[in-house]
Design a protein around this motif. Structure first.
Motif, PDB file in Angstrom:
ATOM      1  N   THR A 152       0.854  -6.786   0.820  1.00 46.50           N
ATOM      2  CA  THR A 152       1.003  -6.033   2.064  1.00 46.50           C
ATOM      3  C   THR A 152       2.375  -5.373   2.094  1.00 46.50           C
ATOM      4  OG1 THR A 152       1.925  -7.898   3.306  1.00 46.50           O
ATOM      5  CG2 THR A 152      -0.499  -7.652   3.280  1.00 46.50           C
ATOM      6  N   LEU A 153       2.486  -4.306   2.850  1.00 46.33           N
ATOM      7  CA  LEU A 153       3.767  -3.617   2.965  1.00 46.33           C
ATOM      8  C   LEU A 153       4.812  -4.520   3.606  1.00 46.33           C
ATOM      9  CD1 LEU A 153       5.516  -1.122   2.715  1.00 46.33           C
ATOM     10  CD2 LEU A 153       4.559  -0.303   4.877  1.00 46.33           C
ATOM     11  N   ASP A 174      -5.449   0.678   1.663  1.00 47.97           N
ATOM     12  CA  ASP A 174      -4.626   1.181   2.762  1.00 47.97           C
ATOM     13  C   ASP A 174      -3.133   1.226   2.430  1.00 47.97           C
ATOM     14  OD1 ASP A 174      -6.801   1.560   4.445  1.00 47.97           O
ATOM     15  OD2 ASP A 174      -6.706  -0.476   5.242  1.00 47.97           O
ATOM     16  N   LEU A 175      -2.712   0.557   1.376  1.00 47.78           N
ATOM     17  CA  LEU A 175      -1.276   0.463   1.117  1.00 47.78           C
ATOM     18  C   LEU A 175      -0.619   1.815   0.865  1.00 47.78           C
ATOM     19  CD1 LEU A 175       1.211  -1.310   0.775  1.00 47.78           C
ATOM     20  CD2 LEU A 175       0.627  -1.569  -1.643  1.00 47.78           C
ATOM     21  N   ASN A 187      -1.278   4.713   2.085  1.00 45.62           N
ATOM     22  CA  ASN A 187      -1.085   5.361   3.381  1.00 45.62           C
ATOM     23  C   ASN A 187      -0.022   4.658   4.211  1.00 45.62           C
ATOM     24  OD1 ASN A 187      -2.938   7.499   3.153  1.00 45.62           O
ATOM     25  ND2 ASN A 187      -4.654   6.149   3.657  1.00 45.62           N
ATOM     26  N   ASP A 188       0.056   3.323   4.094  1.00 41.88           N
ATOM     27  CA  ASP A 188       1.088   2.585   4.823  1.00 41.88           C
ATOM     28  C   ASP A 188       2.494   2.972   4.361  1.00 41.88           C
ATOM     29  OD1 ASP A 188      -0.893   1.261   6.200  1.00 41.88           O
ATOM     30  OD2 ASP A 188      -0.850  -0.528   4.926  1.00 41.88           O
TER      31      ASP A 188
END
Length: 391
Positions: free
Chosen positions: A152-153, A228-229, A231-232
């Protein structure tokens, strides 16, 4: 290839060779030309010119676009260094000639303050680029962030040990009660553990601290991330700052908090719970091509496609790790490696280094007396990356 021109007296002028460098703190250009003569005196002069002992605080850095200017501060002191680049690449004294595409795109990424997406087959040396940049530009140790599907970011920015803080607070209050004192925390040395003791910045979070010169951060195998990472990451790359919510919540009571960083034993002060960069980090992201990325993400990156190393590049890699010119056995090993790599659909460069170490150590000989044994070892270590023998 160097060219020699005849001077007015008919004698050849000093050989002109391209000096390929990244844009760095000396302001050098990637395509500048240096004159060298075949004399020890000229070689010593060239070495003196190449050496740059300018201190960290005095080194300049090329300006970026106005819209990529960041205002974090106050600037932190010089970051630590380590020997990781030497371990991965070999000694800095061993010459290496980067490709024109590498120099072109690295320079563009540095000047534009944009991430560089490095793509190519597994094992071609994509991650080594981060270490070459950090070593050549003397930017300290590389901050590495290996990516997986669970990444995760937030974990790359910071981690907050809320449970550890609660337990430490309970232990402190219990100790105060045992001593029969009211747990006011007003006296020096009589305070519960500071919240900063339980905040650890990750590699990307550390890279975004207000360093005077950019840190190099390696985001390894980003194509393995959650969809999604990428884009995060967009807003982070655009804005150059992030918040640490646990510190934002206590900013009235503790406006400046010292936290741990991703550097060994490192720490930094965070004001009002916000980390804001001063020099945008040099972000190197590697991808094995296992997935496509969103168009908005690709628009904000520069892309470098790394080709399979040729014989000269492989020979230079072996020479860097084992020192000096290659002997006949090592040259033959490079040749056999390339042939086998073509046959099985591609091998990783470190598989060549493994074989070179075995033959250099003296434990095996590639001669006729034990050729069958050596061949069996090569088959064991030169297996295709996917492990099924098909490449």
């Amino acid at each position: 290839m160097p060219l020699q021109d005849a001077g007015s007296d008919g004698a050849p002028e000093p050989t002109r060779r391209p000096v390929v460098r990244y844009h760095g703190t000396g302001g050098t250009l990637a395509a500048e030309t240096a004159e060298t003569a075949e004399t020890a005196e000229t070689a010593e002069t060239a070495d003196a010119v190449d050496a740059d002992d300018t201190g960290y605080e005095q080194r300049p850095w090329p300006d970026g676009p106005r819209w990529r200017t960041f205002t974090g501060g106050p600037c932190l002191p010089e970051p630590p260094d380590d020997d990781e680049a030497d371990r991965r690449l070999g000694p800095a004294s061993m010459p290496r000639e980067p490709t024109a595409a590498e120099v072109r795109l690295v320079n563009a990424a540095l000047l534009l303050r944009r991430p560089l997406l490095v793509t190519g087959r597994p094992g071609v040396g994509k991650s080594g680029l981060a270490y070459r940049i950090a070593r050549e530009l003397r930017l300290g140790r590389v901050l590495q962030w290996p990516v997986s599907t669970r990444t995760t970011l937030t974990s790359a920015l910071f981690e907050y040990d809320v449970l550890g803080r609660a337990q430490a607070g309970q232990a402190w209050y219990a100790a105060q009660s045992t001593l029969g004192r009211a747990p006011t925390g007003d006296e020096d040395g009589d305070r519960p553990p500071d919240i900063g003791e339980f905040v650890q910045l990750g590699p990307l979070g550390t890279a975004l601290l207000p360093w005077r010169l950019p840190r190099v951060v390696l985001i390894d195998e980003i194509d393995k991330s959650d969809p999604d990472l990428p884009n995060d990451l967009l807003h982070l790359f655009e804005d150059g700052w992030y918040a640490i919510p646990p510190l934002v919540r206590v900013k009235q009571q503790a406006p400046s908090v010292t936290v741990h960083t991703a550097d060994p034993g490192g720490s930094a002060s965070v004001v009002d719970g916000i980390v804001r960069c001063h020099a945008f980090p040099i972000v190197i992201m590697t991808s094995n091509g296992e997935r496509e990325f969103p168009a908005a993400f690709m628009r904000r990156c520069l892309r470098l496609d790394v080709e399979d190393p040729d014989r000269a590049a492989l020979s230079a890699m072996v020479a860097a790790q084992f020192g000096g010119e290659l002997d006949a056995t090592q040259r033959d090993l490079v040749r056999r490696f390339m042939e086998h790599s073509d046959k099985v659909g591609g091998l990783a460069a470190d598989q060549l280094l493994n074989a070179a170490h075995l033959v250099t150590s003296g434990a095996y000989r590639a001669g006729d007396t034990d050729g069958a044994e050596w061949q069996a070892v090569l088959e064991a270590i030169w297996h295709p990356p996917n492990g099924d023998g098909t490449g």
